[in-house]
Enzyme design. Sequence first.
Site, PDB file in Angstrom:
ATOM      1  N   GLU A 113      36.915  48.766  42.186  1.00  0.00           N
ATOM      2  CA  GLU A 113      37.473  47.580  41.367  1.00  0.00           C
ATOM      3  C   GLU A 113      38.795  47.531  41.264  1.00  0.00           C
ATOM      4  OE1 GLU A 113      36.753  44.980  39.747  1.00  0.00           O
ATOM      5  OE2 GLU A 113      35.264  45.170  37.961  1.00  0.00           O
ATOM      6  N   ASP A 114      39.499  46.485  41.356  1.00  0.00           N
ATOM      7  CA  ASP A 114      40.773  46.390  41.291  1.00  0.00           C
ATOM      8  C   ASP A 114      41.240  46.963  40.001  1.00  0.00           C
ATOM      9  OD1 ASP A 114      39.567  44.394  39.794  1.00  0.00           O
ATOM     10  OD2 ASP A 114      40.786  42.649  40.708  1.00  0.00           O
ATOM     11  N   PHE A 150      49.612  41.878  31.638  1.00  0.00           N
ATOM     12  CA  PHE A 150      48.867  40.809  32.749  1.00  0.00           C
ATOM     13  C   PHE A 150      49.586  41.373  34.028  1.00  0.00           C
ATOM     14  CE2 PHE A 150      47.941  37.386  35.375  1.00  0.00           C
ATOM     15  CZ  PHE A 150      46.464  37.447  35.154  1.00  0.00           C
ATOM     16  N   VAL A 151      48.669  41.588  34.971  1.00  0.00           N
ATOM     17  CA  VAL A 151      49.445  42.066  36.506  1.00  0.00           C
ATOM     18  C   VAL A 151      48.670  41.182  37.549  1.00  0.00           C
ATOM     19  CG1 VAL A 151      49.747  44.396  35.532  1.00  0.00           C
ATOM     20  CG2 VAL A 151      47.995  43.978  36.505  1.00  0.00           C
ATOM     21  N   LYS A 182      43.576  49.910  32.046  1.00  0.00           N
ATOM     22  CA  LYS A 182      44.438  49.559  30.874  1.00  0.00           C
ATOM     23  C   LYS A 182      44.023  50.388  29.713  1.00  0.00           C
ATOM     24  CE  LYS A 182      45.696  44.826  32.130  1.00  0.00           C
ATOM     25  NZ  LYS A 182      45.401  43.455  31.684  1.00  0.00           N
ATOM     26  N   ASP A 186      45.360  38.071  41.266  1.00  0.00           N
ATOM     27  CA  ASP A 186      45.700  36.943  41.159  1.00  0.00           C
ATOM     28  C   ASP A 186      46.485  36.413  39.870  1.00  0.00           C
ATOM     29  OD1 ASP A 186      43.205  36.343  40.284  1.00  0.00           O
ATOM     30  OD2 ASP A 186      43.324  34.456  40.319  1.00  0.00           O
ATOM     31  N   GLY A 244      39.411  40.691  43.924  1.00  0.00           N
ATOM     32  CA  GLY A 244      40.557  41.545  43.638  1.00  0.00           C
ATOM     33  C   GLY A 244      40.584  42.798  44.196  1.00  0.00           C
TER      34      GLY A 244
HETATM   35  P1  5GP Z   1      37.097  43.739  32.252  1.00  0.00           P
HETATM   36  O1  5GP Z   1      35.808  43.328  32.241  1.00  0.00           O
HETATM   37  O2  5GP Z   1      37.245  45.145  32.641  1.00  0.00           O
HETATM   38  O3  5GP Z   1      37.599  43.334  30.842  1.00  0.00           O
HETATM   39  O4  5GP Z   1      37.615  42.807  33.079  1.00  0.00           O
HETATM   40  C1  5GP Z   1      37.963  43.171  34.628  1.00  0.00           C
HETATM   41  C2  5GP Z   1      38.236  41.846  35.196  1.00  0.00           C
HETATM   42  O5  5GP Z   1      39.480  41.247  34.538  1.00  0.00           O
HETATM   43  C3  5GP Z   1      38.938  42.364  36.535  1.00  0.00           C
HETATM   44  O6  5GP Z   1      38.214  42.524  37.590  1.00  0.00           O
HETATM   45  C4  5GP Z   1      39.919  41.247  36.626  1.00  0.00           C
HETATM   46  O7  5GP Z   1      39.223  40.287  37.447  1.00  0.00           O
HETATM   47  C5  5GP Z   1      40.304  40.689  35.507  1.00  0.00           C
HETATM   48  N1  5GP Z   1      41.515  41.096  34.929  1.00  0.00           N
HETATM   49  C6  5GP Z   1      41.865  41.931  33.656  1.00  0.00           C
HETATM   50  N2  5GP Z   1      43.066  42.266  33.870  1.00  0.00           N
HETATM   51  C7  5GP Z   1      43.849  41.732  34.580  1.00  0.00           C
HETATM   52  C8  5GP Z   1      44.955  41.599  35.086  1.00  0.00           C
HETATM   53  O8  5GP Z   1      46.077  42.108  34.274  1.00  0.00           O
HETATM   54  N3  5GP Z   1      45.407  40.590  35.977  1.00  0.00           N
HETATM   55  C9  5GP Z   1      44.302  40.004  36.696  1.00  0.00           C
HETATM   56  N4  5GP Z   1      45.024  39.532  37.621  1.00  0.00           N
HETATM   57  N5  5GP Z   1      43.266  40.293  36.440  1.00  0.00           N
HETATM   58  C10 5GP Z   1      42.797  40.954  35.388  1.00  0.00           C
END
Ligand code: 5GP
Length: 183
Positions: A101-102, A155-156, A133, A162, A47
């Site tokens: 990180e994305d 969700f983006v 978020k 993706d 990402g």
């Molecule tokens: P975390 O561990 O912080 O909950 O999640 C991080 C990962 O979840 C991100 O690197 C991404 O791959 C995925 N993710 C979380 N929210 C989104 C979203 O809104 N869109 C997309 N495409 N991936 C997300």
Amino acid sequence: MKIQVDDREFVLMLEYEQIKKRIRLTGIQIDVDFENKTPVFVGVLNGSFMFLADLMKEVNIASEVTFIRVSSYEGDTSTGTVKQVIGLEKELKGRHVIIVEDIVDTGITLEFLIHELRKQEPASICAACLLLKPQSLTKEIEELSYIAFEIPDDFVIGYGLDYNGLGRNLKHIYRAGRVPSET
Ligand code: 5GP
């Protein structure tokens, strides 16, 4: 503006010009914070590839880049989902590490990455994310020094992110429209 990706509809949330402006500021901050250091950017694939490319173009100090992935798989019932860092080829001992990180959602992935990379004894470790978020965040991550945008808990996709493997190539960022059952 609405677009269709796979079976879902998405609406425009952040235009590329806005994204570029925020990234320019992040680059300036990094230049100041890492003056006379040579940080290593650690991009988290897939990402982060667009964000990392644009961010590094705005950084003028000497710097290096490497990439990793986080793989998740289901462990036994006691461990739940197990994460693993793969592809780390660079020696990080004594280096100033900037994880890129994305998106940070719950923060679980980033917290895990910081924990894993610390094992290599870097001189310092911090993180930059394009999107955060805050409503979903379950961890306090003091290493998260650079945040381009805080967004609602939608969700983006786009700009590297993706939906079912699609949408990474979109220039702007879009959020999911309501699914019919939510109305
Ligand atoms: P975390 O561990 O912080 O909950 O999640 C991080 C990962 O979840 C991100 O690197 C991404 O791959 C995925 N993710 C979380 N929210 C989104 C979203 O809104 N869109 C997309 N495409 N991936 C997300």
